[in-house]
Design an enzyme around this catalytic site. Structure first.
Site, PDB file in Angstrom:
ATOM      1  N   CYS A 274      -0.651 -15.157   2.837  1.00  0.00           N
ATOM      2  CA  CYS A 274      -1.364 -14.111   2.368  1.00  0.00           C
ATOM      3  C   CYS A 274      -3.055 -14.113   2.188  1.00  0.00           C
ATOM      4  O   CYS A 274      -3.655 -13.405   2.487  1.00  0.00           O
ATOM      5  CB  CYS A 274      -0.896 -13.620   0.864  1.00  0.00           C
ATOM      6  N   HIS A 332      -0.370 -13.339  -5.300  1.00  0.00           N
ATOM      7  CA  HIS A 332      -0.206 -12.688  -3.958  1.00  0.00           C
ATOM      8  C   HIS A 332      -1.732 -12.260  -3.867  1.00  0.00           C
ATOM      9  O   HIS A 332      -2.660 -11.839  -4.627  1.00  0.00           O
ATOM     10  CB  HIS A 332       0.571 -11.398  -3.999  1.00  0.00           C
ATOM     11  N   ASP A 355      -3.928  -4.349   1.937  1.00  0.00           N
ATOM     12  CA  ASP A 355      -2.892  -5.600   2.062  1.00  0.00           C
ATOM     13  C   ASP A 355      -2.623  -5.874   3.490  1.00  0.00           C
ATOM     14  O   ASP A 355      -1.542  -5.221   4.007  1.00  0.00           O
ATOM     15  CB  ASP A 355      -1.918  -5.712   1.219  1.00  0.00           C
TER      16      ASP A 355
END
Length: 672
Positions: A274, A332, A355
């Site tokens: 991530c 995250h 994202d």
């Protein structure tokens, strides 16, 4: 009249780069300018001087097959919505006239070509050609990415290094990252990313027309950073070994990733997780001129069934079980981009969540956003794009169940843990900024407050799990278990303590430490058990891994169980970097940095020391074995190639431990 023709065109690169705040893109072959602001080119004529009564000049500006043809006028009045070209009549050099080209503040981003024609009494003369790259313009009020303060533009557009935050809220880990947007070839690769996208390949004309909107650009980039649906930049991998690629923890900047992607003919680079996806997306957005920052959400929920509940299961011994498709990542990382949302009702402008980590499909594609942060805070979950998914990431409840086979022995829930702390890098400083309040209606919290977990049972037993301080490598992990009997009866309790290593995005692995015992509590009595996990017991999980610590109380009379659990990271030691004569660093002059490290572990360590810095140096050294407590001092020479604030990074990858030791130093290179 004698023939008049254009012999040459000068793009006045140095002047235009300075005025458009693109001077650090000087390695690009093409001129780099921002939309909504004029740039100057100068012509060298031959044959005779320019005569405004008989001669005229026209410019054709092209993006792919789209083009606009415009006459060069003598009016300096420009429009924020139309292309315009003009000569300044004051001080006009008739043999070497200057022309100003002004693009609309809503022009499409991309690599433009232009042609200049000179006409004499209706007859067209020889053409000359040129190229320029056009980016968004956060300095232009009419641009939809306009951000109002100069320190924000410096941080979120121009800054080519930053910090990514990991670990846990109590024990923040600052990982240095080089965004590398000014490294040779990165600008061109970011523009080519738009060309390689499925949207461009399907319909080039429509793609070029849509590139005027940051909402569109950001969705294209979000999908193109991962490789799930396209020839994207990065292949994700969260388990197994990384022998056929690079372990995500080893990347130090975006430049190597983007360069490898371009040189391979746009084959996905292996591997990303991530923070790598987010950091590379931040690079691309800053290159394109869209303000962008990297954000970390601690205890981030991945709610697979949209019920805003994350289910966790434990054994009666306190071991976490892999029984749920839902998951909570200890952290995250995504990005926020700044833009106005003309496609939504008023009030949704500003920071938008995007994202690029492939989790769920959005519109049939693995991308996420742009979701207005204001919509997430106010639970406007009927808005596009992906507001409900991001809302769950920061707001889901946790239901914890203790099982014996299929039998439920205990249950508790936690409504505070998910989205407990959300942060980004502070403007102008190497530290975090708490932005939890942007996403949630909560009181501001300090990430360094005491780490504790509490649970209770219907039989009147309370249990608290408290770490005494943030764990540091080389020291025992000390914690307390506080048990309270709220009843008027004597209680005999079994106490099970269990520690499991875990990766930040996965269920825990096998137990590496446990202890069991029994205690008796008188009516209304409280007892505190002091425990510690020694360095030799946890050293294999120092670094990027975390620890899931759980306590289970078992009432020996009623057989009822009560659970408390907490997850924490053990902070690695830091590499220390010192610079000789720090105030006198100038371009093209050799400098010396000294990297020092002391081994805090209970056994000898050795490894490979890597030192990198955009426009500074890149090199690797083998570090000799160090006994426990032993230190090493390594001198590194580097030569800055340009002025400004630069980041020097050092990382020591240990060969006999699953751990990387890092450090960084911000260096001010005096501009010549």
């Amino acid at each position: 009249l004698a023939d008049l023709s254009i012999k040459n065109v000068n793009l006045e690169k140095s002047e235009n780069l300075g005025k458009h705040r693109t001077e650090d893109f000087s390695s690009s072959k093409a001129l780099v300018v921002r939309r909504g602001a004029p740039f100057r080119i100068s012509l060298q004529l031959e044959g005779r001087p320019f005569n405004s009564k008989t001669d005229s000049i026209r410019i054709k500006v092209m993006l792919g097959r789209l083009y606009v043809m415009m006459p060069v006028t003598f009016s300096k009045k420009v429009s924020s919505s139309h292309w315009k070209a003009y000569m300044d009549p004051e001080g006009l050099d008739l043999m070497n006239p200057s022309i100003f080209i002004s693009s609309p503040a809503s022009a499409s981003v991309g690599c433009y070509r232009f042609q200049l024609y000179v006409f004499t009494e209706g007859k067209r003369g020889r053409r000359v050609f040129g190229k320029f790259n056009l980016l968004c313009n956060p300095w232009c009020r009419e641009d939809s990415v306009y951000i109002p303060f100069e320190d924000q533009r410096e941080e979120y557009v121009l800054n080519d290094s930053g910090l990514l935050f990991m670990g846990t809220p109590m024990n923040l880990v600052s990982r240095p990252w080089s965004f590398d947007q000014y490294e040779p070839g990165v600008l061109e690769t970011c523009l080519n990313l738009l060309q390689v996208s499925p949207q461009h390949q399907r319909n080039r004309r429509r793609d070029y027309l849509n590139r005027n909107k940051p909402v569109y650009i950001s969705r294209v980039v979000s999908a193109m950073i991962n490789s799930e649906d396209d020839r994207g930049v990065l292949k994700g991998k969260w388990a197994g070994n990384f022998k056929d690629g690079v372990n995500p923890s080893m990347w130090t900047g975006s430049g190597d990733i983007l360069r490898q992607w371009a040189e391979s003919g746009y084959s996905p680079v292996k591997y990303g997780q991530c923070w790598v996806f987010a950091a590379v997306m931040c690079t691309v957005m800053r290159v394109l001129g869209i303000p962008c920052r990297v954000v970390t959400n601690f205890n981030s929920a991945h709610d697979t069934n949209d019920n805003l509940v994350i289910e966790e299961f434990y054994s009666e011994q306190g071991q976490k079980l892999k029984l749920s498709k839902d998951s909570i990542w200890n952290f995250h990382v995504w990005v926020e981009c700044w833009m106005t949302r003309q496609d939504l009702a008023p009030g949704m402008d500003g920071w938008q969540v995007l994202d690029p980590t492939p989790q769920e499909r959005s519109g049939g594609v693995y991308c996420c956003g742009p979701a207005p942060v204001k919509a997430i805070k106010d639970r406007c979950i009927d808005l596009p794009f992906d507001v409900p998914f991001v809302y769950a990431e920061v707001n889901a409840d946790i239901h914890m169940t203790v099982l014996r086979g299929d039998q439920v022995l205990g249950f508790s829930k936690n409504t505070e843990k998910v989205g407990a702390f959300i942060c980004t890098k502070a403007i102008g400083y190497s530290r975090h900024q708490n932005i939890t309040g942007d996403y949630k209606h909560v009181k501001s919290r300090s990430p360094t407050s005491t780490l504790s977990s509490r649970s209770s049972s219907s039989s009147g037993m309370l249990v608290f799990l408290n770490l005494e301080k943030a764990p540091v490598a080389g020291e025992p992990v000390r914690f307390m278990v506080r048990i309270i009997n709220k009843t008027n009866a004597v209680k005999m309790m079994k106490v099970h303590l269990n520690a499991q290593a875990k990766e930040y995005n996965n269920s825990p692995l096998d137990t590496f430490w446990e202890t069991h015992g029994a205690i008796q509590l008188a009516p209304m009595e409280e007892k505190v058990l002091h425990q510690q996990i020694l360095p030799a017991e946890y050293e294999d999980v120092v670094g990027d891994d975390l620890v899931n610590l759980a306590v289970v109380l078992e009432d020996m009379g009623s057989r009822e169980l009560v659970l408390a659990s907490e997850e924490f990271n053990i902070v690695s030691p830091q590499l220390n970097i010192q610079i000789a004569d720090e105030d006198a660093i100038t371009p093209h002059k050799k400098q010396t940095a000294t990297v020092t490290f002391t081994n805090p572990f209970s056994h000898p360590v050795s490894g490979v020391l890597t030192v990198v810095g955009a426009r500074l140096l890149q090199g690797k050294l083998q570090m000799p074995p160090l006994i426990p407590g032993g230190g090493v001092k390594q001198s590194i020479t580097f030569v800055p190639t340009m002025g400004g604030t630069k980041m020097l990074q050092a990382s020591l990858s240990l060969t006999n431990m699953n751990s990387t030791i890092r450090g960084f130093k911000m260096i001010t290179v005096n501009r010549a």
